[in-house]
Write a protein that holds these residues in place. Structure first.
Motif, PDB file in Angstrom:
ATOM      1  N   GLY A  10      41.954  29.953  40.728  1.00  0.00           N
ATOM      2  CA  GLY A  10      42.335  31.309  40.465  1.00  0.00           C
ATOM      3  C   GLY A  10      43.685  31.605  39.649  1.00  0.00           C
ATOM      4  O   GLY A  10      44.621  30.739  39.507  1.00  0.00           O
ATOM      5  N   SER A  13      50.209  34.450  40.606  1.00  0.00           N
ATOM      6  CA  SER A  13      50.681  35.847  41.100  1.00  0.00           C
ATOM      7  C   SER A  13      51.474  36.397  39.933  1.00  0.00           C
ATOM      8  O   SER A  13      52.471  35.863  39.655  1.00  0.00           O
ATOM      9  CB  SER A  13      51.022  35.579  42.528  1.00  0.00           C
ATOM     10  N   TYR A 187      32.739  42.268  35.798  1.00  0.00           N
ATOM     11  CA  TYR A 187      32.954  41.022  35.201  1.00  0.00           C
ATOM     12  C   TYR A 187      33.060  41.204  33.523  1.00  0.00           C
ATOM     13  O   TYR A 187      33.910  40.710  32.947  1.00  0.00           O
ATOM     14  CB  TYR A 187      31.977  40.045  35.637  1.00  0.00           C
ATOM     15  N   PHE A 206      44.630  42.495  38.319  1.00  0.00           N
ATOM     16  CA  PHE A 206      44.778  41.633  39.495  1.00  0.00           C
ATOM     17  C   PHE A 206      45.918  42.099  40.409  1.00  0.00           C
ATOM     18  O   PHE A 206      46.402  41.386  41.279  1.00  0.00           O
ATOM     19  CB  PHE A 206      45.361  40.321  39.009  1.00  0.00           C
ATOM     20  N   SER A 209      45.781  42.235  44.428  1.00  0.00           N
ATOM     21  CA  SER A 209      45.701  40.786  44.864  1.00  0.00           C
ATOM     22  C   SER A 209      47.195  40.398  44.704  1.00  0.00           C
ATOM     23  O   SER A 209      47.468  39.631  45.938  1.00  0.00           O
ATOM     24  CB  SER A 209      44.664  39.951  44.083  1.00  0.00           C
ATOM     25  N   LYS A 210      47.613  40.373  43.696  1.00  0.00           N
ATOM     26  CA  LYS A 210      49.095  39.606  43.495  1.00  0.00           C
ATOM     27  C   LYS A 210      50.072  40.254  44.275  1.00  0.00           C
ATOM     28  O   LYS A 210      51.027  39.614  44.703  1.00  0.00           O
ATOM     29  CB  LYS A 210      49.565  39.778  41.896  1.00  0.00           C
ATOM     30  N   THR A 260      31.811  37.907  44.985  1.00  0.00           N
ATOM     31  CA  THR A 260      32.212  37.171  43.545  1.00  0.00           C
ATOM     32  C   THR A 260      30.645  36.751  43.340  1.00  0.00           C
ATOM     33  O   THR A 260      29.685  36.660  43.852  1.00  0.00           O
ATOM     34  CB  THR A 260      32.856  36.249  44.309  1.00  0.00           C
ATOM     35  N   THR A 284      38.815  32.276  39.490  1.00  0.00           N
ATOM     36  CA  THR A 284      38.156  32.702  40.752  1.00  0.00           C
ATOM     37  C   THR A 284      38.939  34.434  41.306  1.00  0.00           C
ATOM     38  O   THR A 284      40.067  34.156  41.495  1.00  0.00           O
ATOM     39  CB  THR A 284      38.255  31.890  41.917  1.00  0.00           C
ATOM     40  N   PHE A 285      37.968  35.106  41.673  1.00  0.00           N
ATOM     41  CA  PHE A 285      38.397  36.314  42.139  1.00  0.00           C
ATOM     42  C   PHE A 285      37.515  36.934  43.007  1.00  0.00           C
ATOM     43  O   PHE A 285      36.184  36.621  42.939  1.00  0.00           O
ATOM     44  CB  PHE A 285      39.033  37.283  41.137  1.00  0.00           C
ATOM     45  N   TYR A 286      37.968  37.761  43.999  1.00  0.00           N
ATOM     46  CA  TYR A 286      36.681  38.456  44.931  1.00  0.00           C
ATOM     47  C   TYR A 286      37.258  39.979  44.779  1.00  0.00           C
ATOM     48  O   TYR A 286      38.167  40.345  44.934  1.00  0.00           O
ATOM     49  CB  TYR A 286      37.038  38.092  46.625  1.00  0.00           C
ATOM     50  N   ILE A 298      39.715  43.754  42.140  1.00  0.00           N
ATOM     51  CA  ILE A 298      39.965  42.440  42.616  1.00  0.00           C
ATOM     52  C   ILE A 298      41.080  42.656  43.648  1.00  0.00           C
ATOM     53  O   ILE A 298      42.168  43.283  43.651  1.00  0.00           O
ATOM     54  CB  ILE A 298      40.563  41.763  41.447  1.00  0.00           C
ATOM     55  N   GLU A 301      42.170  36.432  45.229  1.00  0.00           N
ATOM     56  CA  GLU A 301      41.905  35.328  44.251  1.00  0.00           C
ATOM     57  C   GLU A 301      42.337  34.170  45.086  1.00  0.00           C
ATOM     58  O   GLU A 301      42.580  34.012  45.804  1.00  0.00           O
ATOM     59  CB  GLU A 301      42.541  35.712  43.171  1.00  0.00           C
TER      60      GLU A 301
END
Length: 301
Positions: A10, A13, A187, A206, A209-210, A260, A284-286, A298, A301
């Motif tokens: 993925g 960050s 997506y 992102f 997540s980051k 995902t 890849t991410f969730y 997101i 990831e």
């Protein structure tokens, strides 16, 4: 077509603060991550040493994938676990083992086909290689040759100075009737941003997540901006398009709170940078949905 291998887990960050309880004021507004940090507590870092011979595997921590290895006969490496640990306490580790594709009859044909070891490093984001404690976990019994699928589950206790209640703030997605439609819509939204070269907005997706990764990995200020610049420069140089969002199946993780889309053919991420040449880059991410919201975002990831 070749898989681009320099990043397969993925996106890397980016530093900032993002989270579920944010209100976006405009298209460039940062979000705020809800978390607490005990600045006086020890900053432990956790790794999973994984050594396999003659088998493939998927590793999950707290029901979130941390590594998939389905290419090659063996794997030897340390998997960093902190970004999948949201608070101190019991952490649930699960490893799904499979035969190596094309060598099913000989898979697990070794005295010690699998070795796992959880390590706790003492020093924050720059752990000393030898400065760690080994955490006891349940031993793996001998797996019979020819086994087609074996699941190993165990638990260990982790002490971290932060508490990130991100999944506590989310709803179960596997109970939402139109979740597939919502996921595909997200997506395609990301696909449009990338292909229109709106890279700042694409990366902003992102943020949550980051920032979670930055907290969990004890990143110093500025580190994630550098990583982020390297990643987006690599993307822009190599890829202008995203493959169509099709031929996919949904997978739920995080005890039903993350979703995902993966490709039905190769089980890799459906979101992949692809110029229809000889390589592609799966990202890849969730996705999760915070309470009170009807939007997916997101979260991992």
């Amino acid at each position: 077509m070749k898989l681009k291998t320099f990043i397969a887990m993925g996106l890397l960050s980016m530093f900032g603060l993002g989270g579920c309880n944010a209100q976006q004021k405009d298209n460039t507004a940062k979000q705020e991550l809800s978390y607490t940090m005990d600045k006086n507590a020890q900053r432990h870092s956790y790794f999973l040493l994984t050594i396999t011979k003659g088998c493939s595997f998927r590793a999950l921590l707290n029901d979130i994938p941390i590594k998939e290895h389905f290419a090659g006969w063996s794997f030897d490496g340390e998997l960093f676990l902190n970004q999948y640990i949201v608070k101190s306490g019991i952490q649930k580790l699960k490893i799904e083992f499979y035969p190596v594709k094309g060598y099913e009859e000989n898979s697990f044909d070794d005295e010690k086909p699998i070795y796992l070891e959880v390590r706790k490093y003492i020093k924050g984001d720059t752990p000393e290689l030898l400065d760690y404690d080994t955490i006891s976990i349940n031993p793996i019994p001998k797996i019979e040759k020819g086994t087609t699928h074996y699941v190993y589950e165990t638990e260990f206790h982790a002490n971290v100075p932060y508490n990130i209640p991100i999944l506590d703030e989310c709803v179960r997605l596997d109970t939402i009737s139109n979740i597939e439609e919502l996921a595909k819509e997200k997506y395609n939204e990301l696909k449009i941003l990338y292909e229109k070269r709106k890279y700042a907005q694409f990366l902003q997706e992102f943020d949550i997540s980051k920032q979670r990764i930055a907290v969990a990995n004890y990143y110093r200020e500025g580190r994630m901006e550098k990583e982020n610049k390297w990643v987006i420069d690599a993307m822009k140089e190599a890829y202008k398009k995203v493959a169509p969002i099709e031929n996919y199946k949904m997978q739920f993780y995080g005890n039903g709170k993350l979703v995902t889309l993966i490709d039905k053919t190769d089980s890799l991420a459906t979101f992949r940078l692809d110029d229809r040449g000889d390589s592609f880059w799966p990202v890849t991410f969730y996705l999760g949905m915070c309470r009170g919201s009807d939007k997916l975002e997101i979260l991992f990831e």
